[in-house]
Design an enzyme around this catalytic site. Sequence first.
Site, PDB file in Angstrom:
ATOM      1  N   LYS A 114       0.837  -1.206   0.000  1.00 41.84           N
ATOM      2  CA  LYS A 114       0.000   0.000   0.000  1.00 41.84           C
ATOM      3  C   LYS A 114       0.870   1.255   0.000  1.00 41.84           C
ATOM      4  CE  LYS A 114      -3.679  -2.596   2.197  1.00 41.84           C
ATOM      5  NZ  LYS A 114      -4.392  -3.001   3.419  1.00 41.84           N
ATOM      6  N   GLN A 145      -4.425  -1.628   9.762  1.00 41.17           N
ATOM      7  CA  GLN A 145      -4.316  -2.931   9.112  1.00 41.17           C
ATOM      8  C   GLN A 145      -4.859  -4.029  10.034  1.00 41.17           C
ATOM      9  OE1 GLN A 145      -3.184  -3.554   5.878  1.00 41.17           O
ATOM     10  NE2 GLN A 145      -3.849  -5.646   6.265  1.00 41.17           N
ATOM     11  N   ASP A 158     -10.865   2.551   4.181  1.00 41.85           N
ATOM     12  CA  ASP A 158     -11.097   1.109   4.050  1.00 41.85           C
ATOM     13  C   ASP A 158     -12.601   0.804   3.968  1.00 41.85           C
ATOM     14  OD1 ASP A 158      -9.087  -0.760   3.720  1.00 41.85           O
ATOM     15  OD2 ASP A 158      -8.513  -0.801   5.829  1.00 41.85           O
TER      16      ASP A 158
END
Length: 293
Positions: free
Chosen positions: A54, A98, A121
Amino acid sequence: MAYQIIDGKKVSAELKDEIAEIVNDRIEKGQKKPHLAAVLVGNDGASETYVNHKVKACAQVGFESTLIRLPEDTSENEILSAVNQLNNDSDIDGFIVQLPLPKHINEQKIIEAIAPEKDVDGFHPINLGKMVVGLPAFISATPFGIVELLKKYNIETQGKNVVVLGRSNIVGTPLSILLSRKSDFGNATVTICHSRTQNIGEITSKADILIAALGRPEFVTANMVKEGAVVIDVGTTRVKSDKTKSGWKLKGDVLFDEVAPKCSYITPVPGGVGPMTIVSLLKNTLIAASGKK
Ligand code: NAP
């Protein structure tokens, strides 16, 4: 049957080029670079790899990125405090924490602490809820990426039988809603299967589009797939391998060699859904940054 590979790597590279152009335009107009931050707690090898991808993708499209590493034994309050700082940092357009988090952390509590307008997200209940009722929202990166792939390959969903294997809050459930919504690349008849589903093979073999998001390597075998189906493999399980330098390789949820000849289209693992997840995160960050000077 001749099948076509759905090349997520290629599509994501094209989309990254488009994003990079938009970033350039922004910079020429004197606007700031979009800025994505990621919080990584602990030393999980897979998480480390995903976050590194990412961060690298941010550099490729001209985004700013910040990686915040916290040790495995970080307390819930310390993570909440890091989230709060990012919520209040006006330079950060969007950020992710994460997953999975270490066992002593309540993941849902962390997700709900993220400001919805920075939740690129798309895991916050506000974003999920808005998506359900068709309001503008950050759509979870993996489902968003899968819909983009279907669009790029002109795979019609309207009126199709879609079977989604897996009902997680980040993949199976949002994806099933997106595909059944009354909208472009929705309007499908969607069935969700999970660990309590009986006779899964019977259900999957009726699918025009079969999406596997279980985390069970090679679960989907040829006898579970209809001739001519589109198969999207979301699964990424690390398995030991003595053939790779790292000592492991990624396996999908689909037994590719056996299933592919029955398909019209199929995604590989790696190189299918994974790169699209990352590019969707970039797209969401760009949306979060748009409108800001
Ligand atoms: P998850 O939270 O573990 O959910 C797995 C789902 O599969 C659950 O709904 C579970 O049912 C169901 N399931 C597990 N075993 C089953 C079985 N034998 N039969 C029927 N259903 C079964 O996983 P996730 O986060 O959604 O991720 C799924 C996979 O996608 C993983 O391999 C993950 O690494 C991968 N992934 C890939 C990307 C990418 O970018 N490529 C992104 C996200 C996730 P219950 O609900 O009944 O437990």
